[in-house]
Enzyme design. Structure first.
Site, PDB file in Angstrom:
ATOM      1  N   LYS A  21      43.116  30.959  39.696  1.00  0.00           N
ATOM      2  CA  LYS A  21      42.255  31.945  40.350  1.00  0.00           C
ATOM      3  C   LYS A  21      41.862  31.599  41.781  1.00  0.00           C
ATOM      4  O   LYS A  21      40.887  32.137  42.324  1.00  0.00           O
ATOM      5  CB  LYS A  21      40.979  32.250  39.524  1.00  0.00           C
TER       6      LYS A  21
ATOM      7  N   HIS B 162      50.010  25.169  38.230  1.00  0.00           N
ATOM      8  CA  HIS B 162      48.567  24.914  38.230  1.00  0.00           C
ATOM      9  C   HIS B 162      48.288  23.463  37.836  1.00  0.00           C
ATOM     10  O   HIS B 162      47.146  23.096  37.563  1.00  0.00           O
ATOM     11  CB  HIS B 162      47.856  25.820  37.214  1.00  0.00           C
TER      12      HIS B 162
ATOM     13  N   SER C 106      35.853  34.479  39.233  1.00  0.00           N
ATOM     14  CA  SER C 106      37.180  35.089  39.071  1.00  0.00           C
ATOM     15  C   SER C 106      37.822  34.652  37.742  1.00  0.00           C
ATOM     16  O   SER C 106      38.427  35.463  37.027  1.00  0.00           O
ATOM     17  CB  SER C 106      38.060  34.688  40.255  1.00  0.00           C
TER      18      SER C 106
HETATM   19  P1  A3P Z   1      39.034  37.970  42.286  1.00  0.00           P
HETATM   20  O1  A3P Z   1      39.039  37.891  40.800  1.00  0.00           O
HETATM   21  O2  A3P Z   1      37.837  37.300  42.888  1.00  0.00           O
HETATM   22  O3  A3P Z   1      39.210  39.355  42.808  1.00  0.00           O
HETATM   23  P2  A3P Z   1      45.286  33.866  41.276  1.00  0.00           P
HETATM   24  O4  A3P Z   1      46.420  34.596  41.881  1.00  0.00           O
HETATM   25  O5  A3P Z   1      45.239  32.414  41.626  1.00  0.00           O
HETATM   26  O6  A3P Z   1      45.159  34.152  39.831  1.00  0.00           O
HETATM   27  O7  A3P Z   1      43.952  34.420  41.981  1.00  0.00           O
HETATM   28  C1  A3P Z   1      43.491  35.730  41.752  1.00  0.00           C
HETATM   29  C2  A3P Z   1      42.353  35.991  42.692  1.00  0.00           C
HETATM   30  O8  A3P Z   1      42.878  36.126  44.028  1.00  0.00           O
HETATM   31  C3  A3P Z   1      41.635  37.310  42.367  1.00  0.00           C
HETATM   32  O9  A3P Z   1      40.285  37.122  42.819  1.00  0.00           O
HETATM   33  C4  A3P Z   1      42.406  38.270  43.259  1.00  0.00           C
HETATM   34  O10 A3P Z   1      41.728  39.476  43.527  1.00  0.00           O
HETATM   35  C5  A3P Z   1      42.539  37.403  44.520  1.00  0.00           C
HETATM   36  N1  A3P Z   1      43.599  37.895  45.401  1.00  0.00           N
HETATM   37  C6  A3P Z   1      44.900  38.108  45.104  1.00  0.00           C
HETATM   38  N2  A3P Z   1      45.532  38.650  46.154  1.00  0.00           N
HETATM   39  C7  A3P Z   1      44.617  38.779  47.144  1.00  0.00           C
HETATM   40  C8  A3P Z   1      44.658  39.302  48.464  1.00  0.00           C
HETATM   41  N3  A3P Z   1      45.764  39.820  48.966  1.00  0.00           N
HETATM   42  N4  A3P Z   1      43.505  39.289  49.194  1.00  0.00           N
HETATM   43  C9  A3P Z   1      42.367  38.774  48.686  1.00  0.00           C
HETATM   44  N5  A3P Z   1      42.262  38.285  47.421  1.00  0.00           N
HETATM   45  C10 A3P Z   1      43.372  38.291  46.662  1.00  0.00           C
END
Ligand code: A3P
Length: 303
Positions: A45, A117, A147
């Site tokens: 996340k 991860h 998140s």
């Molecule tokens: P939130 O749950 O706070 O919205 P991962 O890819 O490591 O699982 O992380 C997911 C998190 O990164 C989510 O956060 C998601 O919305 C955010 N995320 C993914 N793409 C993004 C982007 N282009 N801009 C900002 N946040 C992004």
């Protein structure tokens, strides 16, 4: 499709894990890296999908412009240690591949972009032997835990999250899939001090100015873009663009229940403020300070 019950956490060499990420352990540890592999390493996340999509657009956006809108991110950037129950190839079902060792082995594209991860001590040794470039992305603990909480609510492949206060408590104890956030971000930070092949990015910096961070990434990777290419990548990795794109928003993943929460949820710095109570925040800050005393690593919880 009938889903298996949610997995349970267990201790794996001192790190909380679920079997989805340990069942293929020997193959993961014996993974044969290639010198031009690029690894995207994160605590869950922290912006994995964001940087994965960015790198994919950087390397393949020009030669295969259709890739970003036809291939799920999990196929473009296989998730090294993932293996679904009873399906060691990492195939969750017929329509979606989730990578893993076998998928990575078969990848024709070069460079291979590989997601992990894993905490730094679990990284297969071949990546170090081959001197591969690694981009680590870290996110401040408060937004990271929020998140993670929503992700665990909507993803049936994750352990039952329970309620927010108990989730927050378990986060502080490191009882999350892939273990303690503290150990993860600090472990990679220490490794980076002696390994110039690691670029350490912050989610907050990306959120503040993704063009600037893209330039850092390009300079680390030795890439130069035309102004037009640069604009295309910046546009392609915007939150709204990725939220709309079914190849980056995980809407094809059967384990995720979008009625509970979307994968691309808010994409903000500071959303923790709408989740933490005043006393949770005070308690958190106290423990945070203790756990982060012996590191030079610093995060921003607002921008
Ligand atoms: P939130 O749950 O706070 O919205 P991962 O890819 O490591 O699982 O992380 C997911 C998190 O990164 C989510 O956060 C998601 O919305 C955010 N995320 C993914 N793409 C993004 C982007 N282009 N801009 C900002 N946040 C992004």
């Amino acid at each position: 499709m009938e889903l298996p019950p949610r997995p349970e956490l267990f201790d794996f060499h001192g790190v909380s894990m679920i079997t989805y990420f340990t069942d293929n352990w020997e193959n993961v540890q014996n993974f044969q890296a290639r010198p031009d592999d690029i690894v995207i390493a994160t605590y869950p996340k922290a912006g994995t999908t964001w940087v994965s999509h960015m790198l994919d657009l950087l390397y393949f956006g020009k030669s295969s412009p259709e890739r970003g809108s036809t291939m799920p991110i999990s196929e473009r950037v296989p998730f090294l240690e993932f293996t679904a129950p009873g399906q060691p190839s990492g195939q969750r079902d017929a329509t979606i591949s989730n990578g893993s060792v076998e998928a990575a082995d078969k990848m024709p594209s070069s460079p291979r972009l590989i997601k992990t991860h894993l905490p730094v001590q679990f990284v297969p040794k071949s990546f170090w032997e081959q001197n591969c470039r690694i981009i680590y992305v870290a996110r401040n603990a408060k937004d990271n835990v929020v998140s993670f909480f929503h992700f665990d609510r909507m993803n049936m492949g994750q352990p039952e999250p329970g309620d927010w206060p108990s989730f927050l408590q378990r986060f502080q104890e490191g009882k999350m899939v892939f273990g303690s956030w503290y150990d993860h971000v600090k472990g990679w930070w220490e490794k980076k001090q002696t390994n110039p092949k690691i670029l350490y990015l912050m989610y907050e910096d990306l959120a503040e100015d993704r063009g600037r961070e893209l330039d850092r990434v390009c300079s680390f990777l030795g890439l130069s873009l035309t102004e037009e290419e640069r604009c295309k990548v910046i546009e392609g990795v915007g939150f709204d663009a990725m939220k709309k794109n079914s190849m980056t928003n995980y809407s094809t993943d059967k384990y995720m229940d979008f009625k509970i929460s979307p994968f691309m949820r808010k994409g903000k710095v500071g959303d923790w403020k709408s989740h933490f109570t005043v006393s949770q925040n005070e308690q958190f800050d106290k423990e945070y300070q203790k756990k982060m005393t012996h590191t030079t690593l610093r995060f921003r919880t607002e921008i």
